[in-house]
Motif scaffolding. Structure first.
Motif: not given
Length: 1519
Positions: A785-812
Motif C-alpha cells: 500500500g505505502g509503495q503504491r501510494q508514494r508512486i501516486c503522489v510522485a505522479r501528482a508531483l511530476y505533472q506540470n500542472t498549476n493545481i495539485v490535489f492530494l487526498d490523504d497521501p500520508f495514510s499508508a
C-alpha cells in the motif's frame, strides 16, 4: 494406331477443302489453335525476362501491387474458362474413343486453350503486381483473336445443324460468351487507365496500406486465387517453424479494419438515422454488405454440397453399364449428346472432385468474411464502450448502475458473443434452404420412404432444442458459481498471511470447496446434456437410415438400389447438422439479440453527448484569498450527470454552505482539509473535480499562465485545466514505475530524480529486479500500500500542472516518511514550483504549514481560515487540535528509525528478490513453460497427466467404448452395402425369395443398430465424465497445495499468476478440454475407419494414400506450430486490452482530473487493433488449414472414385461396396481439418494442465508437528511466558539467517517492545512466534512447550496478532470477527466497544450481520483497521503480538485506543513491534535488534538512561 491431327479414317480425306476452307471442321479447329499459340509465343519471353527482376521484388515489397479495374471478374471468368476447357477436353477424349483413328483436333485445341488460359492469368498477375498496364495489350489481342475463331466455329456448327442437343455446340457457345466477356473486361481497363490510345495515361498509386510496409495482413490486397486459398499466409506459417511468430511479424491492420475507422462508420450510421435510431439498423447499415456476401457464399457452398451424394449415386448407377453409344456422326466426326457426358463415371468422379473443391472454397470464404466483419464490428463497439466509460459519472459507478463487472462482461464476453452471432447469421437463412433441398433430393431418390427418415430427424429435433436450452441454462449457473468461487479464492490469496496467522485457512478452504461443489454439480449437469447432444448427433442418422430402408422395403417390397441407398446415406449425414443446429442457432440468435440490445443500449444513447464530462458553460473567476469574495456554490448543473430517482433519498455527501476559497491567483498556496473519518473530505475534492452529483452550487476555476502554455502546446481548450490528483485509494497502471510517474508527460531526468527523492522511492526502486523499468500493477509485481501510494503522489508531483490535489497521501506512510514527503515534496518541491496544493490529511502537526485550513464535520464545513483565525474564533477546536498536535510532535521527536510500513514493504520486496536470479521465478509465466511446451514430449506427458487425473478406469472405458462404437457403425454400413448389392443381384433372378430375405435382413440389422446407438451414448458420457473427474481432482489438489504453501511462496509468486491458475486455467480444464478431447477422438477414429473401409474395398487406394499422408503430415506440422504462436499472441494481446478497460474504469477520477482522456482513448484503439490483428491472423491460419485439408479430402474422394472405377474393370468390389467407400470418403473431407484443429487446440489447452501441475509440486508447510493435539492443554498458553533459546531463523534454506542466536525471556503479562534499524529482524521474530519462518536452530518455548513440536493449527489458533494492513473479507461483520462461529454476541459487542466501533455497527442495518463488501470497501481505511483490532480482542489469547497499525486512524481515536489496549490487555503478554518509539518508551522490557542479533534487553527507562545504548541512539537520531 497412327496419330494424326485430322485423323486418318479409311476412305475419308480429312484435309479436303473442296467445299471451302471454313467448311472443313479440322481446319476450323486448327484455326482455333492460333490465338493460343500466339499468346504462349509472346508471353513466355516476357514472363521469363520479367520474373527474374520483378518477382523477387514483388515477394519482398508489396508497394507496387494494384488491382486493375475488373480484377475479381477477370479471375472468375478465367476460372470458368478453365473449367469449360476441361469439359471440352473430356468431351474430345470420349468422342475420340468412338472414332477409328486418333483425331487430335478434337482435344488438342482444348488442351492448348487450357494452357493459354492458365498463362493469361499468371501473366496478368505479374503485370498487376509490378503495375505495368501497357503489357496488357497482348491479352487484349488474344481475347479478340480467340473470340473471332470461336465465333467462326460456332457459326459453322449452326450451319451444319449441330445444335444445343450436342455437347460440343454448348461448350463452344460458352467459350464464345466467356471470351467476349474477357474482351469487355480488357476494354474497360483501357477505358479507365487510358494506358494506350490516349495521350494522358492515368497515374494510379497502390493503396495507402501497401505503401506502409508495417501492414502485413494482405488478404484484402492479394489476387482472387491467393484470397481463396490463403496462399499469402504460406511464408508466415512455414516460417513459424524456424522462428516463433511475434507481434512485430504480424504488423499493423489495414486502415479499413482499424477500430477507429469502424467506430466512425458505425457512429455515422447511427447518427444518420432520421427517425428513432435503432442499434441493429445502424449495425446493418455499417456492416450489412459483407454479411450478405458471406450469405451468398454460404448458399453456393450448401448447394454444391448436394453434388456429392448425386455424383456418388451416378457413379454407382453407371459403373456396371457400359453405356451404348449415343453419338451422332456429322462430317465424319462423332458428336456426343449433352446428357451422355454425365453418364461417364470418370467424368462424374472429376465433377465430384471439382464440386468439393468449389464447395469448400465458398464455405471457407463465407467463414472468413463473417469473421472479418465480426472483428470490425467488435473494434467499433469496443471504441464505443470505451467512450462511454470515459463519460461515466462516478455516481454511476458507486451507485452500481454500471459496475466494473458489467464493463468487463461487455468487453470480454458480449462483444465476442456478437461476433459469434454474426458468424451464425448466414446459417440462419442458409439452413432452411439446405433442409428443403435435402428432403426434395431424398424424395427424388427413395420416394415416400425417404420422408419417414426425414420425419424421424424432424421429430427428434425438438429434443435437441430442449437439450440446447438446458445447456445454456446450466452454463449460466456454472458461470455464477465459478465467479463466486473465484471471488472467494481472490480474497483468500489477498489475505493469506492473516489466514495463516489466525489458522483460518481450512475454514476458508472449505468455503471455496463448498462453492466448487455447487460448480461441479452444474458441470455434471452440463456434461450430461453435452453428452446427450453428442449422442443425438451420432445416433439419429443411424435411426433415420434404418427407418427409411425398412419403410422402403414395406412400401416397395424390395430394398433400395445401391446408388439410391448410398446417396441417401450421404444426404442424411448432410441433413442432420442443419436440422440440429437450426434450433440451437435460432435460440442463440434470439438470446443474443435480446441480451445485446439491453447491453448495447447502455453504450449507444451516449453517442450524441459531448466528450467532456464537465459543464462547458462555467464562468471562471480568479479568487484571491487575501480579499475574500463571499459567494455560494449555486446553480451548478452538469448536463451528463444522472438525474436522481424519486426512490433515492437525498443523502448528500458534502453540504458546503460556506464560501470555500481554495485557489489563490498568486499560486503556491497550501490548503489543508481536516476532519474525522467519514466527514466528507474526499467528497469535497471530488465535488471540485466535478465527479460528485451536484445538487446545487458552483465551482469556479482560475486560469493561470502555466495552464495556458501547457494547453496551447497540447492544442486543448477546456474550461478547467489539468489537475494533478492523487486519490486516497492508490491507482496504478499496468506499466513500468517510470511510466506510472511520468504518466504521459515528457521525461525530464532532473525533475524525475527530484520527485523520486521527495517521495523516498529510490530505496524501493533499487530493490526491484529492473529498477524503475519493472512492470507494476495488476499483472506486474505486487507492491504494498505505502509503495503504491508514494508512486501516486510522485505522479501528482511530476505533472506540470498549476493545481495539485492530494487526498490523504500520508495514510499508508509511517511518520518519518510522511515528514520527509511533507518537507521535501509538498513544502519544498511544490511550493518552489508555485503550485496551488489542496491536501486532505489526518496529520494535524502539519497544520502550521497551511495557508488556509478547512475543518469539516458530517459533510459540512465546521470552520475555515488560517490557523490564527481558528485560534482566535474557535478556541475549543484549537485546543483539541493542540493536544493532538503535541502528541504527534512528541512522536516525531522520539521516533525510532523509520522502520514502519516502509521498511516492512521494502523487506517484503527484498524477500521477493533476494537475488536477481529470483526474477526467473516471477518472470512472465509463459516464459517458464516455453521450454517445456516446445518439447514435443511435454504435450503427450501433460495429456497423460490429465488422463491419469481422471482415473484409469474411466480412460479404459473411454478407449474401449470409442473403438467398439466405431466398429459397430462400420459394421452396420458394411452390412447395408452387402444387402443393397445382393438385392440388386437377386431382383434380377427371382422376385419372391428376394422379398423374404430382404425382410429377414432388415430385421437382422435391428440388432447391431441399437448396439451402435447405445454405444454412442456410452462414449459421449465417458469422455465428459472423465474430463469432470480430472477437473475435480486437479482443482482440489491445486487449492490444497496453494493454501498450505509456506508464506515465502506468496512473496515470490505474483498474485495474478496464482489467480490465473484458478480462473483461466481451471476454466480451460473444466469446460474446454473435454469437448476438444471428444471431438479429437471422434474425428480421428472417423477418418481412420473411413480410410480403412476404402482400403479394404479397393486396396490400390493405399498407394495413393502414401503421398496424401505425407502432405497431410506437413500441413498439420506447420499449422500446429503457427496456430499455437498465433493463439498465444491472441491471448497475450487480449489481456492488456481487458486490463486497460478495467484500469480506466477504476482510475476514471484520476484520468479525468489529469485530462488524459484522449491519450487513454488512443491507447485503447492501439490495443484493440493489436488484438484484432492477432485474431484475424489466427482465423486466416484456420482457413489456411481448412482449405488445404479440404482439398486433400477432395483428392482422397477423387482417388477413391478412380480406384473403384479401375478395380471394377477386374470385378474386384461389389457395386454396393463402391458406394460405401465413396460415402466414407466424403466424410473424410469434413473431419480431416477437425483432426488438426483439435490437435492444435488440445496442445494449447494442455498448457493449462502444465501450469496447474507446476504448482502441484510446491512444498507445503509441515502442519503435523511431533506432538499430538490431545497432549496440548486446553487453556494453553495460560500464563503467556515466553523463552527464546539460541534462536536462528531464515526465510528459505537458500538464504542467509535473518535472526542469529537470539536468547530472551518474557515474563507472563509483561509488556514488551521490540525495535531496531531497517532489516534488523524485528518482523521476522514476530513471524517466528507463529512458526511461519524456518527455525533451523534453537527454539521458542511458550508456557513450557516448544512451538516447533506443536501442530501449526493448534499453535496459531492459540495466539493473537494485529497486522499493519487491514484485511476484511466479504460476508458479515460477525463472520469477519469470528469465522469459526465460536463466540457469543456479547463477546463480539465487547470487542467492538473496545475498538470504538460499537455505535457505528449498531447504526448499520443488521448490526453484527451487516454486510461487508469485498475487501471491506464499504468502510473507510481507518474503520477497517479498527475492525482488525476488534478481531484480535475477540480471540482471548494470553499472548498478543502487535505489529503497530494505527497509520490510517486519526489521532483522537488512536489516543483512546492506546489506553484501551493497555487496560483490556493488562493481564496478558503484549509484544509490540515498534514503528513509533513513543509506544514503547514505558515498556517493561525492550528488545533492541541489529542485523539479526539481539544487542540490548532491558526496560525502556533503563535503556534510555544509558547514554551509549543503541536504544538511546535510535531515539536521539531522529529528534
Amino acid at each position: 494406331m497412327a496419330l494424326s491431327f485430322c485423323g486418318s479414317d479409311d476412305g475419308v480425306n480429312a484435309y479436303s477443302v473442296d467445299k471451302g476452307v471454313l467448311n472443313n471442321g479440322c481446319f476450323v479447329d486448327a484455326l482455333n489453335l492460333v490465338p493460343h499459340v500466339f499468346l504462349l509465343f509472346i508471353t513466355f519471353p516476357i514472363l521469363f525476362i520479367g520474373w527474374g527482376s520483378q518477382s523477387s521484388k514483388v515477394q519482398i515489397h508489396h508497394n507496387t501491387w494494384l488491382h486493375f479495374p475488373g480484377h475479381n471478374l477477370r479471375w472468375i471468368l478465367t476460372f470458368s474458362l478453365l473449367f469449360v476447357h476441361v469439359c471440352e477436353f473430356a468431351e474430345g477424349i470420349v468422342s475420340n474413343k468412338m472414332m477409328g483413328t486418333d483425331h487430335l483436333h478434337l482435344y488438342m485445341p482444348a488442351f492448348m486453350g487450357f494452357v493459354a488460359a492458365t498463362t493469361s492469368v499468371v501473366y496478368y498477375h505479374n503485370i498487376e503486381t509490378s503495375n505495368f498496364p501497357k503489357l496488357l495489350l497482348v491479352l487484349f489481342i488474344y481475347w479478340v483473336l480467340a473470340f473471332i475463331t470461336k465465333s467462326i466455329k460456332l457459326w459453322k456448327y449452326a450451319e451444319f445443324k449441330v445444335g444445343p442437343q450436342h455437347l460440343r455446340f454448348c461448350i463452344t457457345a460458352l467459350l464464345v460468351l466467356l471470351y467476349g466477356l474477357l474482351m469487355a473486361v480488357e476494354i474497360n481497363v483501357i477505358r479507365v487507365r487510358k494506358y494506350v490510345f490516349f495521350t494522358n495515361p492515368q497515374k494510379v498509386k497502390p493503396p495507402e496500406d501497401l505503401q506502409d510496409l508495417g501492414v502485413r495482413f494482405l488478404q484484402p490486397f492479394v489476387n482472387l486465387l491467393s484470397k481463396a486459398t490463403y496462399w499469402w499466409m504460406n511464408p508466415l506459417i512455414i516460417g513459424a517453424h524456424r522462428r516463433p511468430i511475434e507481434l512485430k511479424k504480424i504488423g499493423k491492420l489495414p486502415i479499413a479494419m482499424r477500430a477507429l475507422t469502424n467506430y466512425l462508420r458505425l457512429k455515422d450510421a447511427y447518427e444518420d438515422q432520421r427517425v428513432t435510431p435503432s442499434i441493429w439498423r445502424s449495425m446493418y447499415r455499417a456492416f450489412g454488405r459483407p454479411i450478405l456476401l458471406s450469405s451468398t457464399f454460404r448458399y453456393l457452398a450448401d448447394l454444391l454440397g448436394f453434388a456429392g451424394p448425386l455424383c456418388i449415386s451416378g457413379i454407382v448407377k453407371y459403373l456396371k453399364e457400359d453405356g451404348g453409344s449415343v453419338t451422332v456422326r456429322q462430317e465424319h466426326v462423332h458428336f456426343m449428346s449433352s446428357t451422355k457426358l454425365l453418364q461417364n463415371t470418370s467424368v462424374l468422379a472429376v465433377l465430384l472432385f471439382l464440386a468439393l473443391i468449389l464447395q469448400r472454397t465458398f464455405l471457407q470464404a463465407s467463414y472468413y468474411v463473417t469473421i472479418e466483419t465480426g472483428i470490425n464490428l467488435r473494434g467499433a463497439l469496443l471504441a464505443m464502450i470505451y467512450n462511454k466509460i470515459l463519460r461515466l459519472s462516478t455516481s454511476n459507478m458507486s451507485m452500481g448502475e454500471m459496475t466494473l463487472g458489467q464493463i468487463n462482461n461487455l468487453v470480454a464476453i458480449e462483444t465476442n458473443q456478437l461476433m459469434w452471432f454474426l458468424f451464425l447469421c448466414p446459417n440462419l437463412w442458409a439452413m432452411p434452404v439446405q433442409i428443403v433441398m435435402g428432403v426434395i433430393l431424398l424424395y427424388y431418390l427413395l420416394g415416400w420412404s425417404a420422408l419417414v427418415g426425414a420425419s424421424v430427424i424432424v421429430l427428434l429435433a425438438p429434443i435437441q432444442y430442449l437439450i440446447a436450452t438446458k445447456l445454456a441454462d446450466t452454463q449460466k449457473s456454472t458461470l455464477e458459481h465459478s465467479t463466486d468461487r473465484l471471488k472467494k479464492t481472490t480474497e483468500i490469496l489477498k489475505g493469506i498471511k492473516l489466514l495463516k496467522l489466525y489458522a483460518w485457512e481450512n475454514i476458508f478452504c472449505d468455503s471455496v470447496e463448498e462453492t466448487r461443489g455447487k460448480e461441479l454439480t452444474s458441470l455434471k449437469t452440463f456434461a450430461f446434456y453435452t453428452s446427450m447432444s453428442i449422442f443425438m448427433n451420432a445416433a439419429i442418422p443411424i435411426a433415420a437410415v434404418l427407418a427409411t430402408f425398412v419403410m422402403h422395403h414395406f412400401i416397395n417390397g424390395t430394398g433400395p438400389k445401391p446408388s439410391a441407398a448410398f446417396a441417401a446415406l450421404a444426404l442424411f449425414h448432410i441433413l442432420v447438422t442443419p436440422l440440429f443446429l437450426l434450433s440451437t442457432v435460432v435460440r442463440f440468435a434470439v438470446k443474443a439479440v435480446s441480451m445485446l440490445t439491453s447491453s448495447l443500449s447502455l453504450v449507444f444513447p451516449s453517442l450524441p453527448s459531448p466528450p467532456c464530462p464537465f459543464d462547458i458553460s462555467l464562468k471562471t473567476k480568479a479568487i484571491n484569498r487575501k480579499q475574500p469574495m463571499r459567494y455560494k456554490m449555486d446553480n451548478y448543473e452538469q448536463p451528463t450527470r444522472r438525474q436522481m430517482r424519486p426512490t433515492e433519498t437525498e443523502d448528500v455527501a458534502v453540504k458546503v454552505r460556506v464560501e470555500v476559497h481554495l485557489l489563490g491567483n498568486d499560486g503556491g498556496q497550501l490548503t489543508m482539509i481536516v476532519g474525522q473519518v467519514g466527514c466528507g473530505k474526499s467528497s469535497l475534492l471530488l465535488a471540485m473535480l466535478g465527479e460528485m452529483q451536484t445538487i446545487d452550487g458552483r465551482v469556479y476555476w482560475s486560469k493561470s499562465e502555466r495552464d495556458e502554455k501547457a494547453n496551447s502546446l497540447n492544442n486543448i481548450a477546456y474550461n478547467r485545466y489539468s489537475v494533478a490528483y492523487a486519490a486516497q485509494k492508490s491507482w496504478l497502471l499496468n506499466a513500468t514505475v517510470e511510466d506510472n510517474i511520468t504518466f504521459g508527460s515528457p521525461f525530464s531526468k532532473q525533475r524525475y530524480k527530484a520527485v523520486i527523492d521527495a517521495c523516498s522511492l529510490q530505496p524501493d526502486i533499487d530493490l526491484l529486479p529492473f529498477g524503475d523499468q519493472t512492470e507494476i500493477g495488476e499483472r506486474g509485481i505486487n507492491l504494498s500500500g505505502g509503495q503504491r501510494q508514494r508512486i501516486c503522489v510522485a505522479r501528482a508531483l511530476y505533472q506540470n500542472t498549476n493545481i495539485v490535489f492530494l487526498d490523504d497521501p500520508f495514510s499508508a506512510l509511517d511518520i518519518h516518511l510522511s515528514d520527509h514527503l511533507m518537507q521535501e515534496g509538498i513544502l519544498k518541491f511544490l511550493q518552489d514550483d508555485k503550485r496551488t496544493v489542496v491536501l486532505v490529511t489526518h496529520k494535524l502537526q502539519y497544520l502550521i504549514h497551511a495557508d488556509w485550513i478547512i475543518a469539516m464535520k458530517d459533510g459540512s464545513i465546521l470552520r475555515e481560515g488560517t490557523l490564527k483565525d481558528i485560534q482566535t474564533h474557535d478556541v475549543e477546536l484549537y485546543d483539541h487540535w493542540k493536544t493532538l498536535m503535541n502528541r504527534q510532535d512528541q512522536e516525531l521527536e522520539k521516533v525510532t528509525e523509520h522502520d514502519s510500513q516502509t521498511t516492512l514493504e521494502r523487506k517484503t520486496l527484498r524477500r521477493a528478490f533476494y537475488s536477481r536470479e529470483t526474477k526467473n521465478q516471477i518472470d512472465d509465466e509463459d516464459e517458464v513453460y516455453l521450454f517445456c511446451l516446445n518439447n514435443n514430449c511435454s504435450s503427450s506427458q501433460m495429456c497423460w497427466c490429465y488422463l491419469s487425473s481422471g482415473g484409469f478406469f474411466m480412460v479404459f472405458l473411454m478407449v474401449s467404448s470409442k473403438l467398439l462404437k466405431h466398429s459397430v457403425i462400420v459394421a452396420i454400413d458394411y452390412w447395408l452395402a452387402l444387402w443393397t448389392s445382393s438385392k440388386t443381384n437377386q431382383s434380377a433372378s427371382s422376385g419372391v425369395t428376394s422379398n423374404e430375405t430382404s425382410l429377414g435382413d432388415s430385421i437382422n440389422t435391428t440388432f447391431p443398430t441399437p448396439a451402435g446407438i447405445t454405444l454412442c451414448l456410452i462414449t459421449s458420457l465417458t469422455v465428459e465424465f472423465l474430463g469432470l473427474s480430472a477437473a475435480t481432482n486437479l482443482h482440489h489438489n491445486l487449492l490444497n497445495k496453494i493454501i498450505h504453501a509456506p508464506i515465502r511462496f506468496f512473496d515470490i509468486t505474483p498474485l495474478g499468476q496464482i489467480l490465473n491458475r484458478f480462473s483461466a486455467d481451471t476454466n480451460i480444464i473444466d469446460q474446454h478440454i473435454p469437448p476438444t478431447l471428444e471431438s479429437l477422438t471422434r474425428s480421428t477414429l472417423l477418418c481412420l475407419s473411413a480410410i480403412g473401409v476404402i482400403s479394404s474395398i479397393t486396396p490400390i487406394f493405399l498407394i495413393a494414400l502414401v503421398p496424401l499422408a505425407i502432405a497431410f503430415y506437413f500441413i498439420q506440422k506447420y499449422f500446429r506450430v503457427a496456430s499455437k504462436d498465433l493463439q498465444d499472441l491472441d491471448d497475450s494481446t487480449q489481456l492488456p486490452l481487458l486490463c486497460h478497460f478495467s484500469e480506466t474504469a477504476e482510475g476514471l477520477t484520476t484520468i479525468r482530473a489529469f485530462r488524459h482522456e484522449a491519450r487513454f482513448r488512443q491507447r485503447m484503439l492501439e490495443l484493440t487493433d493489436t488484438n484484432n490483428t492477432a485474431y484475424l491472423f489466427l482465423s486466416a491460419a484456420n482457413r489456411w488449414l481448412e482449405v488445404r485439408t479440404d482439398y486433400l479430402g477432395a483428392v482422397i474422394v477423387l482417388t477413391a472414385a478412380g480406384a473403384s472405377i479401375w478395380s471394377l474393370r477386374y470385378d474386384l468390389p461389389s457395386v454396393g461396396l463402391v458406394g460405401l467407400g465413396l460415402t466414407y470418403a466424403l466424410t473424410v473431407t469434413n473431419y480431416l481439418n477437425w483432426v488438426v484443429r483439435n490437435l492444435a487446440d488440445l496442445e494449447v489447452q494442455m498448457s493449462a494442465v502444465k501450469k496447474v501441475n507446476s504448482f502441484l509440486s510446491t512444498e507445503s508447510e509441515n502442519y503435523e508437528g511431533s506432538m499430538d493435539t490431545s497432549q496440548v492443554p486446553e487453556n494453553w498458553p495460560h500464563n503467556g511466558e515466553i523463552k527464546i533459546q539460541d534462536l536462528c531463523v531464515r526465510y528459505d534454506p537458500m538464504l542467509k539467517p535473518v535472526l542469529k542466536h537470539v536468547n530472551a525471556y518474557i515474563k507472563p503479562s509483561q509488556k514488551v517492545g521490540i525495535c531496531g534499524r531497517t532489516g534488523s529482524g524485528k518482523s521476522s521474530l514476530s513471524l517466528a512466534f507463529f512458526n511461519m519462518v524456518d527455525i533451523f536452530e534453537g527454539k521458542i518455548i511458550i508456557d513450557g512447550i516448544d512451538i516447533c513440536k506443536l501442530p501449526l493449527q493448534t499453535l496459531r489458533s492459540r495466539l493473537s496478532i494485529i497486522l499493519q494492513d487491514p484485511v476484511l473479507f466479504s460476508g458479515s461483520i460477525r463472520f469477519n470477527l469470528d469465522p469459526e462461529r465460536t463466540c457469543t454476541d456479547d463477546r463480539l459487542w465487547e470487542a467492538l466497544e473496545i475498538a470504538q466501533l460499537k455505535n457505528m455497527v449498531k447504526a448499520l442495518p443488521g448490526g453484527l450481520d451487516a454486510v461487508v463488501t469485498e475487501g471491506g470497501e464499504n468502510f473507510s481505511v481507518g474503520q477497517r483497521q479498527l475492525f482488525c483490532l476488534a478481531r484480535a480482542f475477540v480471540r482471548k489469547s494470553s499472548i498478543l503480538i502487535m505489529d503497530e497499525a494505527t497509520a490510517s486512524i486519526d489521532m483522537a481515536t488512536e489516543n483512546i485506543l492506546q489506553k484501551v489496549v493497555m487496560t483490556a490487555f493488562a493481564d496478558r503478554t503484549v509484544v509490540t513491534i515498534a514503528h513509533r518509539v513513543s509506544s514503547i518508551l514505558e515498556a517493561e522490557q525492550v528488545l533492541v535488534f541489529s542485523s539479526g542479533i539481539l544487542v540490548e534487553s532491558d526496560s525502556g527507562p533503563n535503556l534510555l538512561a544509558q547514554e551509549e545504548s543503541l536504544f538511546s541512539v535510535l531515539v536521539r537520531t531522529h529528534k
